[in-house]
Design a protein around this motif. Structure first.
Motif, PDB file in Angstrom:
ATOM      1  N   PHE A 242       0.839  -1.196   0.000  1.00  0.00           N
ATOM      2  CA  PHE A 242       0.000   0.000   0.000  1.00  0.00           C
ATOM      3  C   PHE A 242       0.880   1.253   0.000  1.00  0.00           C
ATOM      4  O   PHE A 242       1.911   1.295   0.674  1.00  0.00           O
ATOM      5  CB  PHE A 242      -0.912   0.025   1.221  1.00  0.00           C
ATOM      6  CG  PHE A 242      -2.075  -0.922   1.138  1.00  0.00           C
ATOM      7  CD1 PHE A 242      -3.279  -0.513   0.577  1.00  0.00           C
ATOM      8  CD2 PHE A 242      -1.979  -2.222   1.611  1.00  0.00           C
ATOM      9  CE1 PHE A 242      -4.358  -1.375   0.492  1.00  0.00           C
ATOM     10  CE2 PHE A 242      -3.048  -3.097   1.528  1.00  0.00           C
ATOM     11  CZ  PHE A 242      -4.243  -2.669   0.966  1.00  0.00           C
ATOM     12  N   PRO A 243       0.470   2.294  -0.737  1.00  0.00           N
ATOM     13  CA  PRO A 243       1.252   3.538  -0.756  1.00  0.00           C
ATOM     14  C   PRO A 243       1.265   4.217   0.611  1.00  0.00           C
ATOM     15  O   PRO A 243       0.340   4.057   1.414  1.00  0.00           O
ATOM     16  CB  PRO A 243       0.515   4.409  -1.784  1.00  0.00           C
ATOM     17  CG  PRO A 243      -0.361   3.483  -2.549  1.00  0.00           C
ATOM     18  CD  PRO A 243      -0.702   2.355  -1.625  1.00  0.00           C
ATOM     19  N   THR A 244       2.281   4.988   0.862  1.00  0.00           N
ATOM     20  CA  THR A 244       2.378   5.763   2.093  1.00  0.00           C
ATOM     21  C   THR A 244       1.281   6.820   2.139  1.00  0.00           C
ATOM     22  O   THR A 244       0.979   7.459   1.123  1.00  0.00           O
ATOM     23  CB  THR A 244       3.766   6.436   2.179  1.00  0.00           C
ATOM     24  OG1 THR A 244       4.765   5.417   2.228  1.00  0.00           O
ATOM     25  CG2 THR A 244       3.878   7.318   3.413  1.00  0.00           C
ATOM     26  N   ALA A 245       0.666   6.980   3.315  1.00  0.00           N
ATOM     27  CA  ALA A 245      -0.371   7.991   3.549  1.00  0.00           C
ATOM     28  C   ALA A 245      -1.559   7.838   2.602  1.00  0.00           C
ATOM     29  O   ALA A 245      -2.178   8.819   2.198  1.00  0.00           O
ATOM     30  CB  ALA A 245       0.215   9.394   3.462  1.00  0.00           C
ATOM     31  N   ALA A 246      -1.896   6.607   2.256  1.00  0.00           N
ATOM     32  CA  ALA A 246      -3.026   6.359   1.345  1.00  0.00           C
ATOM     33  C   ALA A 246      -4.372   6.485   2.054  1.00  0.00           C
ATOM     34  O   ALA A 246      -5.397   6.646   1.396  1.00  0.00           O
ATOM     35  CB  ALA A 246      -2.898   4.978   0.726  1.00  0.00           C
ATOM     36  N   PHE A 247      -4.380   6.398   3.412  1.00  0.00           N
ATOM     37  CA  PHE A 247      -5.631   6.407   4.167  1.00  0.00           C
ATOM     38  C   PHE A 247      -5.536   7.372   5.348  1.00  0.00           C
ATOM     39  O   PHE A 247      -4.443   7.709   5.812  1.00  0.00           O
ATOM     40  CB  PHE A 247      -5.944   4.998   4.687  1.00  0.00           C
ATOM     41  CG  PHE A 247      -6.136   3.978   3.599  1.00  0.00           C
ATOM     42  CD1 PHE A 247      -7.378   3.794   3.016  1.00  0.00           C
ATOM     43  CD2 PHE A 247      -5.067   3.213   3.151  1.00  0.00           C
ATOM     44  CE1 PHE A 247      -7.557   2.866   2.007  1.00  0.00           C
ATOM     45  CE2 PHE A 247      -5.229   2.282   2.139  1.00  0.00           C
ATOM     46  CZ  PHE A 247      -6.474   2.104   1.563  1.00  0.00           C
ATOM     47  N   ASP A 248      -6.693   7.785   5.808  1.00  0.00           N
ATOM     48  CA  ASP A 248      -6.748   8.582   7.035  1.00  0.00           C
ATOM     49  C   ASP A 248      -6.684   7.677   8.265  1.00  0.00           C
ATOM     50  O   ASP A 248      -6.076   8.048   9.276  1.00  0.00           O
ATOM     51  CB  ASP A 248      -8.038   9.405   7.070  1.00  0.00           C
ATOM     52  CG  ASP A 248      -8.127  10.381   5.917  1.00  0.00           C
ATOM     53  OD1 ASP A 248      -7.170  11.157   5.724  1.00  0.00           O
ATOM     54  OD2 ASP A 248      -9.136  10.361   5.192  1.00  0.00           O
ATOM     55  N   TYR A 249      -7.323   6.498   8.181  1.00  0.00           N
ATOM     56  CA  TYR A 249      -7.345   5.545   9.293  1.00  0.00           C
ATOM     57  C   TYR A 249      -7.091   4.135   8.769  1.00  0.00           C
ATOM     58  O   TYR A 249      -7.640   3.732   7.736  1.00  0.00           O
ATOM     59  CB  TYR A 249      -8.707   5.541  10.001  1.00  0.00           C
ATOM     60  CG  TYR A 249      -9.103   6.832  10.667  1.00  0.00           C
ATOM     61  CD1 TYR A 249      -8.792   7.085  11.997  1.00  0.00           C
ATOM     62  CD2 TYR A 249      -9.814   7.797   9.955  1.00  0.00           C
ATOM     63  CE1 TYR A 249      -9.173   8.269  12.604  1.00  0.00           C
ATOM     64  CE2 TYR A 249     -10.192   8.987  10.554  1.00  0.00           C
ATOM     65  CZ  TYR A 249      -9.870   9.222  11.884  1.00  0.00           C
ATOM     66  OH  TYR A 249     -10.249  10.400  12.482  1.00  0.00           O
ATOM     67  N   ALA A 250      -6.290   3.388   9.509  1.00  0.00           N
ATOM     68  CA  ALA A 250      -6.160   1.949   9.297  1.00  0.00           C
ATOM     69  C   ALA A 250      -6.683   1.267  10.552  1.00  0.00           C
ATOM     70  O   ALA A 250      -6.297   1.624  11.672  1.00  0.00           O
ATOM     71  CB  ALA A 250      -4.703   1.558   9.054  1.00  0.00           C
ATOM     72  N   ILE A 251      -7.574   0.302  10.377  1.00  0.00           N
ATOM     73  CA  ILE A 251      -8.226  -0.363  11.507  1.00  0.00           C
ATOM     74  C   ILE A 251      -7.777  -1.810  11.575  1.00  0.00           C
ATOM     75  O   ILE A 251      -7.772  -2.523  10.565  1.00  0.00           O
ATOM     76  CB  ILE A 251      -9.760  -0.304  11.368  1.00  0.00           C
ATOM     77  CG1 ILE A 251     -10.237   1.156  11.347  1.00  0.00           C
ATOM     78  CG2 ILE A 251     -10.447  -1.072  12.500  1.00  0.00           C
ATOM     79  CD1 ILE A 251     -11.720   1.309  11.037  1.00  0.00           C
ATOM     80  N   LEU A 252      -7.400  -2.235  12.776  1.00  0.00           N
ATOM     81  CA  LEU A 252      -7.023  -3.629  13.020  1.00  0.00           C
ATOM     82  C   LEU A 252      -7.713  -4.046  14.312  1.00  0.00           C
ATOM     83  O   LEU A 252      -7.242  -3.769  15.413  1.00  0.00           O
ATOM     84  CB  LEU A 252      -5.507  -3.761  13.141  1.00  0.00           C
ATOM     85  CG  LEU A 252      -4.922  -5.162  13.043  1.00  0.00           C
ATOM     86  CD1 LEU A 252      -5.138  -5.749  11.641  1.00  0.00           C
ATOM     87  CD2 LEU A 252      -3.436  -5.157  13.360  1.00  0.00           C
ATOM     88  N   SER A 253      -8.871  -4.689  14.181  1.00  0.00           N
ATOM     89  CA  SER A 253      -9.717  -5.000  15.328  1.00  0.00           C
ATOM     90  C   SER A 253      -9.516  -6.446  15.774  1.00  0.00           C
ATOM     91  O   SER A 253      -9.895  -7.380  15.066  1.00  0.00           O
ATOM     92  CB  SER A 253     -11.188  -4.755  14.965  1.00  0.00           C
ATOM     93  OG  SER A 253     -12.032  -5.081  16.038  1.00  0.00           O
ATOM     94  N   LYS A 254      -8.901  -6.610  16.942  1.00  0.00           N
ATOM     95  CA  LYS A 254      -8.679  -7.925  17.549  1.00  0.00           C
ATOM     96  C   LYS A 254      -7.971  -8.892  16.599  1.00  0.00           C
ATOM     97  O   LYS A 254      -8.308 -10.069  16.521  1.00  0.00           O
ATOM     98  CB  LYS A 254     -10.006  -8.527  18.019  1.00  0.00           C
ATOM     99  CG  LYS A 254     -10.661  -7.742  19.149  1.00  0.00           C
ATOM    100  CD  LYS A 254     -11.888  -8.460  19.670  1.00  0.00           C
ATOM    101  CE  LYS A 254     -12.525  -7.686  20.807  1.00  0.00           C
ATOM    102  NZ  LYS A 254     -13.724  -8.359  21.335  1.00  0.00           N
ATOM    103  N   THR A 255      -6.998  -8.373  15.873  1.00  0.00           N
ATOM    104  CA  THR A 255      -6.293  -9.169  14.876  1.00  0.00           C
ATOM    105  C   THR A 255      -4.785  -9.122  15.050  1.00  0.00           C
ATOM    106  O   THR A 255      -4.078 -10.020  14.594  1.00  0.00           O
ATOM    107  CB  THR A 255      -6.656  -8.690  13.447  1.00  0.00           C
ATOM    108  OG1 THR A 255      -8.083  -8.682  13.301  1.00  0.00           O
ATOM    109  CG2 THR A 255      -6.083  -9.599  12.385  1.00  0.00           C
ATOM    110  N   LEU A 256      -4.261  -8.102  15.709  1.00  0.00           N
ATOM    111  CA  LEU A 256      -2.807  -7.938  15.817  1.00  0.00           C
ATOM    112  C   LEU A 256      -2.152  -9.163  16.438  1.00  0.00           C
ATOM    113  O   LEU A 256      -1.073  -9.598  16.008  1.00  0.00           O
ATOM    114  CB  LEU A 256      -2.472  -6.690  16.637  1.00  0.00           C
ATOM    115  CG  LEU A 256      -0.983  -6.348  16.720  1.00  0.00           C
ATOM    116  CD1 LEU A 256      -0.439  -5.941  15.358  1.00  0.00           C
ATOM    117  CD2 LEU A 256      -0.740  -5.228  17.733  1.00  0.00           C
ATOM    118  N   GLN A 257      -2.805  -9.753  17.445  1.00  0.00           N
ATOM    119  CA  GLN A 257      -2.223 -10.903  18.139  1.00  0.00           C
ATOM    120  C   GLN A 257      -2.187 -12.153  17.258  1.00  0.00           C
ATOM    121  O   GLN A 257      -1.539 -13.145  17.605  1.00  0.00           O
ATOM    122  CB  GLN A 257      -2.971 -11.186  19.446  1.00  0.00           C
ATOM    123  CG  GLN A 257      -4.345 -11.804  19.286  1.00  0.00           C
ATOM    124  CD  GLN A 257      -5.426 -10.799  18.919  1.00  0.00           C
ATOM    125  OE1 GLN A 257      -5.159  -9.605  18.819  1.00  0.00           O
ATOM    126  NE2 GLN A 257      -6.651 -11.274  18.741  1.00  0.00           N
TER     127      GLN A 257
END
Length: 222
Positions: free
Chosen positions: A76-91
């Protein structure tokens, strides 16, 4: 959708500004993106490893691509989004440190929720049974759980500091209970919070101005 996820989604909904560009990593069948599109008119995109999840998103008119959060964020390009969401997935990621860093490369802010392995029920189960605990936030037995990199609140905040990430806000989320704003650095919260939801950004100089319309800390969670 479980009550815990509904509370998680409610807090994410509060955080996201209207009309934002949003990437949801591990978007499943697109429930959160659908909610954000309806309530906040976001320009949303999903990244989902399951072909059936991608198909369900597309059937709802949600933009989604099949991909692995461990491997494909680099594309993904740098600064392509305002928010990136990772819900209960990082672990569940093989390289959580790299993933967390990538979230704040491709987006101005990241919303990340993680189960807290320091919660008192986890500690009590280990103390009394000597076995890996099964709780509402961690319901799978050790031999079938997708969670491979569990952490406590202290572990997570230490990693954020190491990566020069700033915690703009944090809330504790428990099943069936309203979310509450917390200071994740407090030792007591490392016992009390079953799941924690963080709003993160790259650390900035003190003189840097907050973007127009942004709110900080307690204001985000009411």
């Amino acid at each position: 959708m479980t009550a815990a996820l509904r509370e998680d989604f409610k807090e994410i909904l509060r955080l996201i500004r209207p009309g934002s560009r949003v990437l949801d990593i591990g978007c499943g069948e697109g429930e959160l993106l659908d909610l954000l599109a309806r309530e906040k008119q976001v320009d949303g995109q999903g990244l989902e490893i399951s072909p059936s999840g991608v198909s369900a998103c597309l059937a709802k008119g949600i933009s989604a691509v099949q991909g692995d959060g461990d491997k494909d964020l680099d594309h993904f390009p740098t600064a392509a989004f305002d928010y990136a969401i990772l819900s209960k997935t990082l672990q569940q990621m093989r390289e959580p440190r790299h993933v967390l860093s990538e979230l704040l490369r491709i987006a101005d802010r990241a919303v990340v929720s993680v189960p807290n392995f320091g919660h008192w029920r986890v500690r009590w189960a280990l103390l009394t049974t000597g076995r890996m605990p099964e709780t509402k936030a961690l319901p799978e037995p050790w031999w079938s759980t997708p969670n491979i990199h569990l952490c406590t609140l202290r572990d997570f905040t230490d990693l954020c500091e190491e990566l020069d990430l700033r915690i703009e806000a944090c809330a504790a989320v428990s099943r069936g209970q309203p979310a509450r704003a917390i200071d994740p650095s407090r030792a007591l919260e490392n016992w009390r919070a079953e799941t924690a939801l963080f709003l993160l950004t790259r650390d900035r100089p003190a003189e840097a101005k907050t973007p127009a319309g942004a709110t900080l800390n307690g204001d985000l969670f009411g």
